[in-house]
Design a protein around this motif. Structure first.
Motif, PDB file in Angstrom:
ATOM      1  N   ASP B  84      38.777  44.761  41.718  1.00  0.00           N
ATOM      2  CA  ASP B  84      39.975  45.168  42.465  1.00  0.00           C
ATOM      3  C   ASP B  84      39.659  45.101  43.960  1.00  0.00           C
ATOM      4  N   GLU B  87      35.294  41.947  45.444  1.00  0.00           N
ATOM      5  CA  GLU B  87      35.645  40.523  45.279  1.00  0.00           C
ATOM      6  C   GLU B  87      35.466  40.057  43.843  1.00  0.00           C
ATOM      7  N   ARG B 104      36.261  43.126  49.318  1.00  0.00           N
ATOM      8  CA  ARG B 104      37.194  42.104  49.806  1.00  0.00           C
ATOM      9  C   ARG B 104      37.467  42.344  51.292  1.00  0.00           C
ATOM     10  N   LYS B 105      37.818  41.279  51.987  1.00  0.00           N
ATOM     11  CA  LYS B 105      38.124  41.410  53.418  1.00  0.00           C
ATOM     12  C   LYS B 105      39.634  41.436  53.613  1.00  0.00           C
ATOM     13  N   ILE B 107      41.805  43.930  53.675  1.00  0.00           N
ATOM     14  CA  ILE B 107      42.662  44.934  53.025  1.00  0.00           C
ATOM     15  C   ILE B 107      42.838  46.113  53.972  1.00  0.00           C
ATOM     16  N   THR B 210      45.870  51.866  49.341  1.00  0.00           N
ATOM     17  CA  THR B 210      45.706  50.426  49.554  1.00  0.00           C
ATOM     18  C   THR B 210      46.654  49.582  48.709  1.00  0.00           C
ATOM     19  N   LYS B 233      49.073  43.135  51.024  1.00  0.00           N
ATOM     20  CA  LYS B 233      49.200  41.711  50.710  1.00  0.00           C
ATOM     21  C   LYS B 233      48.449  41.505  49.410  1.00  0.00           C
ATOM     22  N   GLN B 234      49.114  40.938  48.438  1.00  0.00           N
ATOM     23  CA  GLN B 234      48.497  40.834  47.104  1.00  0.00           C
ATOM     24  C   GLN B 234      47.181  40.061  47.165  1.00  0.00           C
ATOM     25  N   TRP B 235      46.116  40.674  46.580  1.00  0.00           N
ATOM     26  CA  TRP B 235      44.809  40.005  46.535  1.00  0.00           C
ATOM     27  C   TRP B 235      44.398  39.657  45.117  1.00  0.00           C
ATOM     28  N   SER B 236      44.966  40.362  44.146  1.00  0.00           N
ATOM     29  CA  SER B 236      44.610  40.073  42.760  1.00  0.00           C
ATOM     30  C   SER B 236      45.772  40.465  41.869  1.00  0.00           C
ATOM     31  N   GLU B 237      46.352  39.447  41.250  1.00  0.00           N
ATOM     32  CA  GLU B 237      47.522  39.719  40.431  1.00  0.00           C
ATOM     33  C   GLU B 237      47.162  40.571  39.211  1.00  0.00           C
TER      34      GLU B 237
END
Lengths: 338, 553
Positions: B84, B87, B104-105, B107, B210, B233-237
């Motif tokens: 989540d 990465e 992840r970057k 977020i 977040t 902004k969606q990073w992982s559906e």
């Protein structure tokens, strides 16, 4: 001749006879008494009714099947439409002895439970009334007669009890004792015992009886016949027993139906909150609680015990008013804080 | 080593993109509108590190994120762990004791702050600083946790959670391998909050988040408003998909009856509380399209106190297990559509579950009927006939009904039984405390995460029994050294070979069931009643209905 007749002593009726004659002419009071006695008789016939109907009002009977007009009818009917969700208990059959008022969510005969519930409600209310009257009268007599430090201590104790909202106090005491019961020295009361609600209800209403009794005793303490007895050296307990108690008897009698009505309401409230009569035993309060989950499909399960409480309490109150008017029309006995 | 990595981070958790089902396409035409939810009351504190309720956990799903998450999917896929805020799933080293996550970057929290490794470290420290309800259990295996548990205020988790700002990595060191650590990290108690979040229960004050949504208003007596997080902004559906409604309005205070009517009238879209039993028939026939029935990993059971008479006698316990008619209990719960009879501990379709029922007529895999004669024989043999038993139940209609039924069963097989309903707020802690000398009770257990240990180890291990504590979740007081050793073995085995571990858990399940420290009653199902306008209803087995994946327009 006529003067001789006039001079002869007339046989007059005693105060009790006068009072009961007056009560007998009070139609509302007598009708209320009749209604209440019918309810009492019906409730005391609960074991007979259950035996006659062949039903166990305390056991879950989800699989029971009864006969109506020759046809087998399940006591709990499963929905057959759509998803087939849930079970609905049978509604009133209006046949005495055969689920007259229908079943509750555990398939138990509501009529049989109503009668057993009434029996418990009446027993608790009656026993709590006796408890309150005994201890309330004792406290009132001692505080009013002996006065001084005794009166101060007792009155402050009563004030403490009086200061708590009645239901809050009753609920608190019930919650504390409901699971473990009471064990004080050799006295042990099991958690499911009917004595628990009796004692709790009895205790919370003691100030309601003790305070007016204390007031009456205070007045009587300074009356001439009591002062004469004191001056003659009659012991205090004898004065209380022989001179004062008989003079407050009418007040106590008036208290009985009024306290009984109040106690029935309190018992129902506690049982409704699961802190009075414990399942599977019934009281009108517990039946209302059971019926709450059936208000939409089987409203009678909750409505009938509610009606029974309302009618009983109203009958007791109307009869109590009639009794008060009959015994002492000037009496200001009221239950409450004002 | 490779075996460890595979077991701990992939195979055991069914994770990895190659296993992922194709995610449904986001349908923009359904975006917008307000979903209206109803509950009788709020779920308690808003603080995700403290709240330990189904209601709270469900609502947190589109709001907060952890390093890993349960996949926002239906069916068994919903039990799998996906990266989540990290990465990827962690790199496992040091014989399964070290997990390295790369953050992840880009977020941001809903308050505009950037997410960084310092937030991760602070969040793990906060779990202990606020004495989180699972800090001593789920997260006690982190290096430094023992010090944090002893002195919460000065918790640093030194050596346990190590951040590398330059590399954007977080290294989690455990005192020993834990096959379930990723499940635990995917729970709301381990979500990542801003580093400056006060180390105290935030109560009714929303904490920046977040996820695609944030809590924008909350009044525990009125309701909660959840609106879109402007910085999302969606990073992982599969971990945190964007949602459809613009606003989720959760109102509190309406009774269940009133909530049903509101949904029928289209004034609300869903209710959290169970449907009133007297409306089931009507809804099941007239509103079928609005009902969703979903399996739950849960267990209704009756713990028997193995340290008090009469249930300190194994035969007495088995007698009760034989005598209980599960079909009657299923009826009390609403029928076969809503519950299934059960004998054993692990729920159906749960890791380690193998059908098993020794306490029935014709013992075998499934329960068929009670064996009252056998039960009476066992009571006679146990020498406990005529003893007094008190059953403590919750003061709810269904629990009272079950209590009354069990009382009649116990009476029938020779005990003198009575039943005591206790306020739902108190009952669960009351029955745990040994000072209350509870002989028998009725309660439920819902899984925290999909692992057999979450039932067997938590409910029946010696360590879960605490004399005189309100938090002695081993309500039966069951402690069998041999079974305990096997449970420890299964936990250790799970690090390397989860399938073998599950096999062992199945054997443990049978052994615990045989000893009957509790009587399994039934497995419930979840019944969701939604308004006609709700589309795309998806039920996640871990956190129930995925609210924001449904649309209202």
């Amino acid at each position: 001749m006529s003067s001789q007749v006039a001079a002869m002593p007339r046989k007059t009726r005693g105060p009790w006879a006068v009072a009961f004659a007056k009560l007998a002419t009070d139609r509302a009071a007598m009708a209320s008494l009749a209604v209440f006695l019918i309810i009492v008789l019906a409730c005391f016939s609960a074991p007979l009714y259950a035996k006659w109907a062949g039903t166990d009002p305390f056991a879950s009977t989800l699989d029971a099947v009864i006969q109506i007009d020759g046809a087998d009818v399940p006591v709990m009917e499963q929905s057959t439409e759509g998803l087939g969700l849930g079970y609905t208990p049978i509604g009133p059959t209006w046949r005495l002895g055969n689920y007259f008022l229908g079943a509750d969510s555990q398939g138990r005969d509501v009529m049989a439970r109503l009668l057993y519930g009434g029996l418990n409600s009446l027993l608790i209310a009656g026993a709590a009334t006796i408890f309150t009257l005994i201890f309330g009268t004792l406290a009132g007599l001692i505080a009013g007669y002996f006065g001084g430090i005794t009166d101060t201590v007792l009155s402050r104790l009563l004030d403490v009890l009086w200061a708590f909202p009645i239901y809050l106090l009753a609920i608190s005491l019930s919650i504390v004792t409901i699971a473990q019961g009471i064990a004080i020295g050799p006295i042990e009361i099991q958690s499911g015992s009917l004595w628990l609600p009796i004692i709790i209800i009895g205790i919370v209403y003691i100030p309601y009886v003790a305070r007016p009794i204390r007031g009456q005793v205070l007045a009587l303490r300074h009356s001439e016949f009591v002062l004469a007895a004191i001056n003659l050296g009659v012991p205090g307990w004898r004065i209380l027993w022989r001179d004062i108690l008989p003079n407050i008897t009418t007040t106590l009698i008036v208290f009985v139906p009024l306290m009984m009505a109040l106690n029935m309401l309190t018992e129902s409230a506690l049982s409704f909150l699961s802190i009075g009569v414990q399942p599977p035993a019934a009281s009108w309060g517990t039946i209302i609680q059971d019926g709450q989950a059936l208000l939409y499909t089987r409203p009678l399960v909750a409505l009938v015990p509610g009606l029974a409480i309302a009618v009983s309490v109203m009958a007791l109150n109307v009869f109590g008013d009639g009794l008060r008017d009959a015994l002492d029309p000037r009496s200001k006995v009221r239950l409450g804080r004002d | 080593m490779k075996k460890l990595l595979l077991a701990a981070s992939a195979a055991a958790l069914l994770a990895g993109s190659w296993l992922a089902p194709a995610q449904a396409e986001y349908l923009k035409e359904h975006r917008g509108g307000t979903i209206r939810l109803l509950a009788r009351s709020a779920a308690g504190t808003l603080d995700p590190h403290i709240n330990y309720t189904d209601q709270g956990w469900q609502m947190y799903q589109p709001i907060y994120d952890g390093l890993v998450a349960f996949r926002k999917a239906e069916g068994v896929d919903g039990f799998s762990i996906v990266p989540d805020l990290a990465e990827a799933l962690p790199e496992v080293s040091n014989d399964g004791k070290t997990f390295t996550f790369k953050l992840r970057k880009g977020i941001k929290f809903s308050n505009g702050q950037d997410l960084g490794v310092k937030d991760v470290v602070a969040s793990f420290q906060r779990i202990f600083k606020i004495s989180g309800p699972t800090s001593g259990t789920f997260y006690a295996g982190i290096v430094g946790a023992d010090k944090c548990l002893a002195d919460t205020k000065s918790c640093t988790l030194e050596g346990g959670v190590v951040a590398d700002e330059a590399a954007d990595t977080i290294t989690l060191n455990l005192t020993k391998p834990d096959a379930e650590i990723l499940y635990k990290l995917a729970l709301p108690h381990a979500v990542i909050l801003p580093a400056d979040t006060p180390a105290e229960d935030m109560g009714s004050k929303p904490i920046p988040s977040t996820g695609p949504y944030m809590i924008s208003a909350f009044d525990p007596n009125k309701g909660m408003t959840v609106s879109r997080n402007p910085n999302f902004k969606q990073w992982s559906e599969e971990a945190q998909p964007d949602g459809y409604p613009d606003v989720v309005q959760y109102d509190f205070g309406l009774s269940e009856e009133a909530a049903v009517t509101a949904i029928q009238n289209g004034e609300a879209d869903w209710m959290f509380d169970a449907l009133p039993s007297d409306r089931l028939g009507e809804l099941g026939s007239k509103s079928m399209d609005q009902l969703h029935i979903s399996p739950l990993s849960a267990w209704w059971y009756a713990p028997l106190n193995t340290r008090m008479a009469p249930f300190d006698n194994e035969k007495a316990r088995q007698a009760v297990a034989y005598a209980v008619d599960r079909n009657t209990l299923v009826k009390l719960f609403g029928g076969k559509v809503l519950a299934s009879p059960v004998c054993q501990v692990l729920p159906p379709d749960f890791p380690g579950h193998e059908d098993y029922c020794p306490f029935t007529k014709n013992p075998g895999a499934k329960w068929s009927a009670p064996d009252v004669e056998k039960a009476k024989q066992l009571v006679e043999q146990s020498g406990t006939k005529g003893q007094k038993v008190t059953i403590i139940v919750e003061d709810t209609a269904i629990s009272r009904a079950i209590g009354v039924y069990l009382q009649s069963v116990l009476t029938n097989i020779g005990y003198v039984a009575d039943v005591k309903p206790i306020s739902s707020n108190l009952q669960f802690t009351y029955i745990q405390n040994t000072n209350n000398k509870v002989q028998m009770s009725v309660t439920q257990w819902y899984k925290d995460y999909p692992a057999a240990s979450d039932f067997l180890n938590i409910l029946f291990s010696c360590a879960s029994y605490r004399e005189g504590s309100d938090a002695s979740i081993n309500i039966s007081g069951f402690c069998d050294k041999d079974i305990d050793a096997q449970m420890q073995k299964a936990l250790d085995l799970g690090v390397a070979d989860q399938k073998a571990a599950d096999k062992l858990w199945a054997a443990i399940d049978k052994q615990v069931t045989d000893k009957a420290p509790a009587v399994g009653l039934f497995t419930p199902k979840r019944l969701d009643f939604v308004s006609k306008r709700i589309g795309n209803f998806k039920f996640n087995p871990q956190f129930n209905w995925i609210i924001t994946q449904s649309w209202v327009q």
